[in-house]
Write a protein that holds these residues in place. Structure first.
Motif, PDB file in Angstrom:
ATOM      1  N   VAL A  67     -59.744 -41.504  -7.829  1.00 29.46           N
ATOM      2  CA  VAL A  67     -58.880 -42.303  -6.960  1.00 29.46           C
ATOM      3  C   VAL A  67     -58.893 -43.717  -7.514  1.00 29.46           C
ATOM      4  O   VAL A  67     -59.943 -44.364  -7.552  1.00 29.46           O
ATOM      5  N   THR A  68     -57.731 -44.213  -7.967  1.00 26.40           N
ATOM      6  CA  THR A  68     -57.715 -45.508  -8.663  1.00 26.40           C
ATOM      7  C   THR A  68     -56.351 -46.179  -8.542  1.00 26.40           C
ATOM      8  O   THR A  68     -55.341 -45.511  -8.279  1.00 26.40           O
ATOM      9  N   ASN A  69     -56.337 -47.493  -8.708  1.00 25.20           N
ATOM     10  CA  ASN A  69     -55.061 -48.200  -8.879  1.00 25.20           C
ATOM     11  C   ASN A  69     -55.076 -49.006 -10.173  1.00 25.20           C
ATOM     12  O   ASN A  69     -54.282 -49.924 -10.352  1.00 25.20           O
ATOM     13  N   ASP A  70     -55.984 -48.660 -11.088  1.00 25.11           N
ATOM     14  CA  ASP A  70     -56.074 -49.337 -12.386  1.00 25.11           C
ATOM     15  C   ASP A  70     -55.017 -48.737 -13.322  1.00 25.11           C
ATOM     16  O   ASP A  70     -55.040 -47.534 -13.603  1.00 25.11           O
ATOM     17  N   GLY A  71     -54.100 -49.587 -13.801  1.00 23.91           N
ATOM     18  CA  GLY A  71     -52.983 -49.104 -14.606  1.00 23.91           C
ATOM     19  C   GLY A  71     -53.418 -48.336 -15.835  1.00 23.91           C
ATOM     20  O   GLY A  71     -52.886 -47.258 -16.141  1.00 23.91           O
ATOM     21  N   ALA A  72     -54.403 -48.869 -16.568  1.00 21.34           N
ATOM     22  CA  ALA A  72     -54.842 -48.222 -17.807  1.00 21.34           C
ATOM     23  C   ALA A  72     -55.451 -46.858 -17.521  1.00 21.34           C
ATOM     24  O   ALA A  72     -55.203 -45.889 -18.259  1.00 21.34           O
ATOM     25  N   LEU A  80     -45.670 -47.466 -23.861  1.00 22.13           N
ATOM     26  CA  LEU A  80     -46.123 -48.241 -22.700  1.00 22.13           C
ATOM     27  C   LEU A  80     -47.561 -47.878 -22.335  1.00 22.13           C
ATOM     28  O   LEU A  80     -48.336 -48.743 -21.928  1.00 22.13           O
ATOM     29  N   CYS A  81     -47.914 -46.607 -22.472  1.00 19.67           N
ATOM     30  CA  CYS A  81     -49.316 -46.210 -22.222  1.00 19.67           C
ATOM     31  C   CYS A  81     -50.247 -46.912 -23.209  1.00 19.67           C
ATOM     32  O   CYS A  81     -51.343 -47.346 -22.847  1.00 19.67           O
ATOM     33  N   ASP A  82     -49.793 -47.037 -24.457  1.00 23.89           N
ATOM     34  CA  ASP A  82     -50.622 -47.688 -25.488  1.00 23.89           C
ATOM     35  C   ASP A  82     -50.799 -49.178 -25.227  1.00 23.89           C
ATOM     36  O   ASP A  82     -51.897 -49.714 -25.408  1.00 23.89           O
ATOM     37  N   ASP A 128     -57.818 -57.005 -17.852  1.00 23.88           N
ATOM     38  CA  ASP A 128     -56.992 -56.968 -16.643  1.00 23.88           C
ATOM     39  C   ASP A 128     -55.527 -57.140 -17.027  1.00 23.88           C
ATOM     40  O   ASP A 128     -55.202 -57.449 -18.169  1.00 23.88           O
ATOM     41  N   GLY A 129     -54.642 -56.963 -16.045  1.00 23.70           N
ATOM     42  CA  GLY A 129     -53.206 -57.098 -16.335  1.00 23.70           C
ATOM     43  C   GLY A 129     -52.603 -55.827 -16.894  1.00 23.70           C
ATOM     44  O   GLY A 129     -51.492 -55.852 -17.434  1.00 23.70           O
ATOM     45  N   THR A 130     -53.308 -54.699 -16.763  1.00 25.97           N
ATOM     46  CA  THR A 130     -52.820 -53.445 -17.356  1.00 25.97           C
ATOM     47  C   THR A 130     -51.563 -52.942 -16.652  1.00 25.97           C
ATOM     48  O   THR A 130     -50.664 -52.403 -17.286  1.00 25.97           O
ATOM     49  N   ALA A 176     -45.788 -57.294 -23.424  1.00 23.62           N
ATOM     50  CA  ALA A 176     -44.635 -56.648 -22.787  1.00 23.62           C
ATOM     51  C   ALA A 176     -43.359 -56.923 -23.578  1.00 23.62           C
ATOM     52  O   ALA A 176     -42.542 -56.014 -23.798  1.00 23.62           O
ATOM     53  N   ALA A 177     -43.185 -58.170 -24.029  1.00 21.64           N
ATOM     54  CA  ALA A 177     -41.974 -58.519 -24.796  1.00 21.64           C
ATOM     55  C   ALA A 177     -41.934 -57.765 -26.124  1.00 21.64           C
ATOM     56  O   ALA A 177     -40.886 -57.255 -26.525  1.00 21.64           O
ATOM     57  N   GLU A 178     -43.075 -57.669 -26.800  1.00 19.82           N
ATOM     58  CA  GLU A 178     -43.109 -56.972 -28.093  1.00 19.82           C
ATOM     59  C   GLU A 178     -42.840 -55.479 -27.935  1.00 19.82           C
ATOM     60  O   GLU A 178     -42.113 -54.874 -28.713  1.00 19.82           O
TER      61      GLU A 178
END
Length: 532
Positions: A61-66, A82-84, A95-97, A505-507
């Protein structure tokens, strides 16, 4: 007349998607991934249940994007990109995943509309590059640096830890865990080596009973007839077999003409083990810690020599123990002068819950410490560990790069307004792409407000208005559903994390937008079954 047969270039079974179809496939895959995890963004984000086929560890159970993107299986190439980037964000800054994936997704959503209006992808990319440079400049200008003021810098670290933990399972106890994380990071001083911080999870009690313990804890018990406490320890850390004091009759083939010969063989094995123990004791150690098992006979020999023997320590624990005590892991014992022993002031047995652990106090690496996490279930402990890891990584980055920025959508709105201002001065189609970039940045505070159940259109419009009026520290207060001053609320984020989100994100979005052809290799042919 000659009939022209189509020339077969690719192997039979290979697939190719070209131009618009390939681009649409990339957009759809990337946007689907973004939509999947954007509901976890922000302090009121929701959690996901991940069910795996592993019977030992079936539910997360998680909300961590990575963690979410690592667990799901994706077949779309753009979705894999995007997963990478989420994984790289986790490895680089911790953080910021989720933010980096959602921003890349929103950029591609904007790009899809621009491409459908017959704007060339290279024009879009050119505008995005200018927008990225302007956004980075605006972010750097807004950053504050209190690295030279220890009191203010500690407060900044506390605020960053609270902000990071606000979107995690630890949000109800964020002050407690923020203090744990900041104390642990400040112990590292300038080394920044997170390996010196150990996290031990123990079921029972509540999250609020978690605490920071100085020194190192090893999840093992002291052997039979061993001293319960040793002081002024000289530790020999080894990875060597100590389980051959008997002939393993069932695993060996021994041909003898009398049973007494087996006893002689066993006696020879015992002598070999006794000699090995004597070699170990000649190193001048009073504690012997082995990665592998230690049988009763060598354990008794160690006890007779006044050496505490600890067996079967997990390899990660042995590696970390070698680091914090200043020793080296040894496998051979013929040259004691080349072996580096670890040192610590004392080793004693301590109780945590219902389990016994060994505490190494006064270790050579003075900054070493252990965070003991308590919790009701394994899933809570796992998620608490992930949350704490994110906080520790962000704080470690902030100690290196001491600049901070404001959170709560403040930085995104700041960057978006700077990009919009540049777009207004730019001639040509690039200005349209830059405006799209600004809209994608404004989507992040919109999603944060949506996840909290507030009227996002109204809040983001208010936020844009106050930023345009020059109030550059305003952001979203998700406790009350209003626009508030982030400086007064103490909502801070690491400049390094925010910059990495923007650039990654831009790259990634730029790379996906460049694609105009997807070629899938032919599946490998299975060999035909041969019947006997």
């Amino acid at each position: 007349m000659y009939s022209l047969q189509p020339i077969q270039v690719l192997n039979a079974g290979a697939e190719e998607e070209r131009s618009e179809i390939a681009r649409l496939s990339s957009f759809v895959g990337a946007i689907a991934i973004g939509d999947l995890i954007k509901s976890t963004l922000g302090p009121k984000g929701m959690d996901k249940v991940l069910q795996s086929g592993d019977p030992k560890d079936p539910v997360h159970v998680t909300n961590d994007g990575a963690t979410i993107l690592k667990a799901i299986g994706v077949d779309n190439p753009a979705a894999k990109v995007l997963c990478d980037i989420s994984k790289v964000q986790d490895d680089e800054v911790g953080d910021g995943t989720t933010s980096v994936t959602v921003l890349a997704c929103e950029l591609l959503r904007e790009a899809e509309q621009l491409v459908s209006q017959k704007m060339h992808p290279q024009t879009v990319i050119s505008g995005w590059r200018k927008a990225t440079d302007e956004a980075r400049r605006a972010l750097a200008e807004a950053a504050q640096d209190h690295g030279t003021d220890p009191v203010q810098f500690r407060e900044d670290l506390m605020n960053i830890a609270r902000t990071t933990l606000s979107s995690k399972i630890l949000t109800n106890h964020k002050d407690h865990f923020a203090k744990l994380a900041v104390d642990a990071i400040l112990r590292l001083k300038s080394s920044g080596n997170l390996d010196a911080i150990q996290v031990i999870k123990k079921l029972g009690s509540s999250l609020l009973d978690s605490y920071l313990d100085e020194g190192f804890l090893l999840d093992k018990k002291i052997g039979v007839n061993q001293p319960r406490k040793v002081e002024n320890c000289k530790i020999l850390i080894a990875n060597t077999p100590m389980d051959t004091d008997k002939i393993k009759v069932f695993g060996s083939r021994v041909r003898v003409d009398a049973v007494s010969k087996v006893a002689e063989l066993e006696l020879a094995e015992k002598e070999k083990m006794k000699e090995k123990v004597q070699k170990i004791c000649k190193h001048g150690c009073n504690v012997f810690i082995n990665r592998q098992l230690i049988y009763n006979y060598p354990e008794q020999l160690f006890a007779d020599n006044g050496v505490m023997a600890i067996e079967h320590a997990d390899f990660e624990g042995v590696e970390r123990l070698a680091l914090v005590t200043g020793g080296e892991i040894t496998s051979t014992f013929d040259s004691p002068e080349t072996v580096k022993l670890g040192t610590c002031d004392a080793i004693e047995e301590v109780m945590i819950g219902e389990d016994k652990l060994l505490r190494f106090s006064g270790v050579a690496l003075g900054e070493a410490c252990t965070i003991i996490l308590r919790g009701a279930t394994k899933q809570i402990l796992d998620e608490a560990e992930r949350s704490l890891h994110d906080a520790l990584c962000v704080l470690q980055q902030t100690v290196k790069e001491t600049r901070t920025v404001f959170g709560g959508g403040c930085s995104e709105m700041l960057m978006a307004n700077a990009v919009s201002a540049l777009a207004a001065k730019t001639a040509g189609k690039e200005a349209v792409a830059m405006e799209a970039f600004a809209r994608a940045l404004r989507t992040l505070p919109t999603i944060i407000a949506d996840n909290a159940g507030y009227d996002s259109a109204d809040l983001v419009a208010q936020l844009r208005a106050v930023h345009t009026a020059g109030e550059k520290t305003m952001g979203l207060n998700m406790n009350d559903g209003t626009v508030d001053d982030m400086e007064k609320m103490g909502i801070r984020e690491s400049f390094q994390v925010k910059r990495q989100v923007l650039l990654s994100a831009a790259e990634a979005a730029e790379m996906i937008l460049r694609v105009d052809d997807i070629i899938k290799a032919a599946p490998r042919q299975r060999a035909p079954d041969r019947c006997m």
